[in-house]
Scaffold this active site. Structure first.
Site, PDB file in Angstrom:
ATOM      1  N   ASP A  14       0.842  -1.194   0.000  1.00  9.96           N
ATOM      2  CA  ASP A  14       0.000   0.000   0.000  1.00  9.96           C
ATOM      3  C   ASP A  14       0.876   1.243   0.000  1.00  9.96           C
ATOM      4  O   ASP A  14       1.664   1.469   0.930  1.00  9.96           O
ATOM      5  CB  ASP A  14      -0.915   0.015   1.227  1.00  9.96           C
ATOM      6  N   MET A  28       2.235  15.250 -11.480  1.00  7.61           N
ATOM      7  CA  MET A  28       1.845  15.801 -10.181  1.00  7.61           C
ATOM      8  C   MET A  28       2.886  15.425  -9.134  1.00  7.61           C
ATOM      9  O   MET A  28       3.124  14.252  -8.889  1.00  7.61           O
ATOM     10  CB  MET A  28       0.459  15.270  -9.777  1.00  7.61           C
ATOM     11  N   GLY A  41      -6.043  -9.659   5.708  1.00 10.29           N
ATOM     12  CA  GLY A  41      -5.481 -10.395   6.829  1.00 10.29           C
ATOM     13  C   GLY A  41      -4.257  -9.741   7.426  1.00 10.29           C
ATOM     14  O   GLY A  41      -4.063  -9.741   8.654  1.00 10.29           O
ATOM     15  N   ASN A  43      -3.595  -6.504   7.411  1.00 11.78           N
ATOM     16  CA  ASN A  43      -4.075  -5.348   8.176  1.00 11.78           C
ATOM     17  C   ASN A  43      -4.652  -5.765   9.525  1.00 11.78           C
ATOM     18  O   ASN A  43      -4.414  -5.112  10.548  1.00 11.78           O
ATOM     19  CB  ASN A  43      -5.136  -4.596   7.368  1.00 11.78           C
ATOM     20  N   LYS A 184     -18.087 -10.357   8.762  1.00 11.16           N
ATOM     21  CA  LYS A 184     -18.226  -8.899   8.810  1.00 11.16           C
ATOM     22  C   LYS A 184     -18.433  -8.331   7.401  1.00 11.16           C
ATOM     23  O   LYS A 184     -17.534  -7.719   6.823  1.00 11.16           O
ATOM     24  CB  LYS A 184     -17.019  -8.234   9.468  1.00 11.16           C
ATOM     25  N   SER A 186     -19.965  -5.592   4.708  1.00 11.97           N
ATOM     26  CA  SER A 186     -20.513  -4.245   4.666  1.00 11.97           C
ATOM     27  C   SER A 186     -21.986  -4.337   4.274  1.00 11.97           C
ATOM     28  O   SER A 186     -22.475  -5.411   3.879  1.00 11.97           O
ATOM     29  CB  SER A 186     -19.761  -3.398   3.644  1.00 11.97           C
ATOM     30  N   ASP A 255     -10.946  -3.548   8.358  1.00 11.22           N
ATOM     31  CA  ASP A 255      -9.936  -4.456   8.914  1.00 11.22           C
ATOM     32  C   ASP A 255      -9.645  -4.115  10.370  1.00 11.22           C
ATOM     33  O   ASP A 255      -9.459  -5.012  11.205  1.00 11.22           O
ATOM     34  CB  ASP A 255      -8.641  -4.375   8.093  1.00 11.22           C
TER      35      ASP A 255
END
Length: 309
Positions: A14, A28, A41, A43, A184, A186, A255
């Site tokens: 990341d 930029m 996992g 995280n 879990k 959303s 997470d």
């Protein structure tokens, strides 16, 4: 205190940057460059370890970017088991635009994983020494949709409890296998699973309770972003509204929620207190821009603002 292991089939490196304004074509210049090991996992393990728990990461890693991911995991002092693959570990980017405060997230699909590679992962998971296995994140190309269901079956045969946080066909297959401690989804993921629109808290609670009452999962925690979350359990559904905070990033909120809730369950907290801690961690994760995830001090501050259940 129970120990956990986490499985990340599609990890990421990341990368986060800040930029004044996002413009097409133009180069930029960025600042505040940051690299972190990511994927569901990994995280979860990062936050679980920050909270004082013991977690081992099982994850796939390969190509030229694989060693970079391995090194980042080591920098975070996580115990790890790397499953080697040929394809390159994906790199995801998170860009914060200062002019608008908007966040842009770019996430590749991930490398193709061969049958020999995902079978090797199954073989290594058979040796996992843990009390709870957390299966989190997407499945990369080449991995069968029922992979998490296969892992769950194997874990439960060995007396391990299983937590599942995924989406689409992988989530559906895992629920169909059943015997889960916690899932879990959303709100959107639950809607996709049940195949109907869930307009309000009552509808979400009813859909989640259907999973609990079928015996597929003991707990179903449904996150609803800025609106809050619902927990379905044997005693019926409960709702917690979201805290009013200025969100700097959406990265890793789910997470962090899973990590804190599982950590609380592993140390013996009841399910309602664990749910509150999950909510606090999800809120703590969005306080900071980038990929830093929830910090213990922020979790405690957020917990003080959540009403008791």
């Amino acid at each position: 205190m129970k120990t956990i292991a986490t499985l990340t089939m599609n990890p990421t490196i990341d990368v986060s940057y800040d930029v004044g304004k996002v413009r097409h074509t133009h180069k930029m210049r960025t600042d505040n460059e940051h690299y972190a090991p990511g994927g569901g996992g990994i995280n979860v393990a990062r936050v679980f370890a920050r909270l004082g728990g013991h977690a081992r990461c099982f994850y796939l890693s390969g190509g030229a970017t694989g060693p970079a991911l391995d090194g980042l995991i080591d920098l975070h002092r996580l115990v790890r088991t790397r499953i080697a693959i040929a394809g390159p570990t994906r790199v995801a980017a998170d860009v914060l635009e200062h002019d608008t405060g908007k966040e842009y997230r770019f996430t590749p699909a991930g490398p193709h994983v061969s049958e020999a590679e995902w079978q090797d992962c199954l073989d290594q998971l058979a040796e996992a020494d843990c009390d709870v296995m957390v299966l989190s994140g997407s499945l990369p190309p080449g991995v069968p949709d029922d992979y998490y269901a296969r892992v769950s079956r194997m874990m439960r045969q060995r007396g391990r409890q299983v937590v599942l946080d995924s989406s689409g066909k992988a989530l559906a297959a895992g629920i169909a296998e059943g015997g889960l401690l916690l899932i879990k989804p959303s709100q959107g993921e639950l809607q996709q699973y049940v195949g109907r629109k869930l307009e309000d808290v009552a509808a979400i609670g009813n859909a989640a309770m259907e999973i609990v009452e079928s015996g597929k999962a003991r707990l179903v925690a449904v996150t609803m972003g800025h609106e809050g979350a619902v927990l379905a359990r044997a005693g019926g559904p409960v709702f917690l509204p979201a805290l009013k905070i200025d969100a700097a990033s959406a990265v890793g909120a789910g997470d962090s929620f899973v990590a804190a809730m599982v950590h609380a369950l592993c140390r013996g907290d009841d399910e309602l207190q664990a749910f509150r801690r999950g909510m606090a961690a999800g809120s703590a994760a969005v306080l900071r821009a980038g990929t830093d995830l929830a910090r213990p001090a922020d979790i405690e501050r957020m917990l003080e603002r959540i009403a008791p259940l």
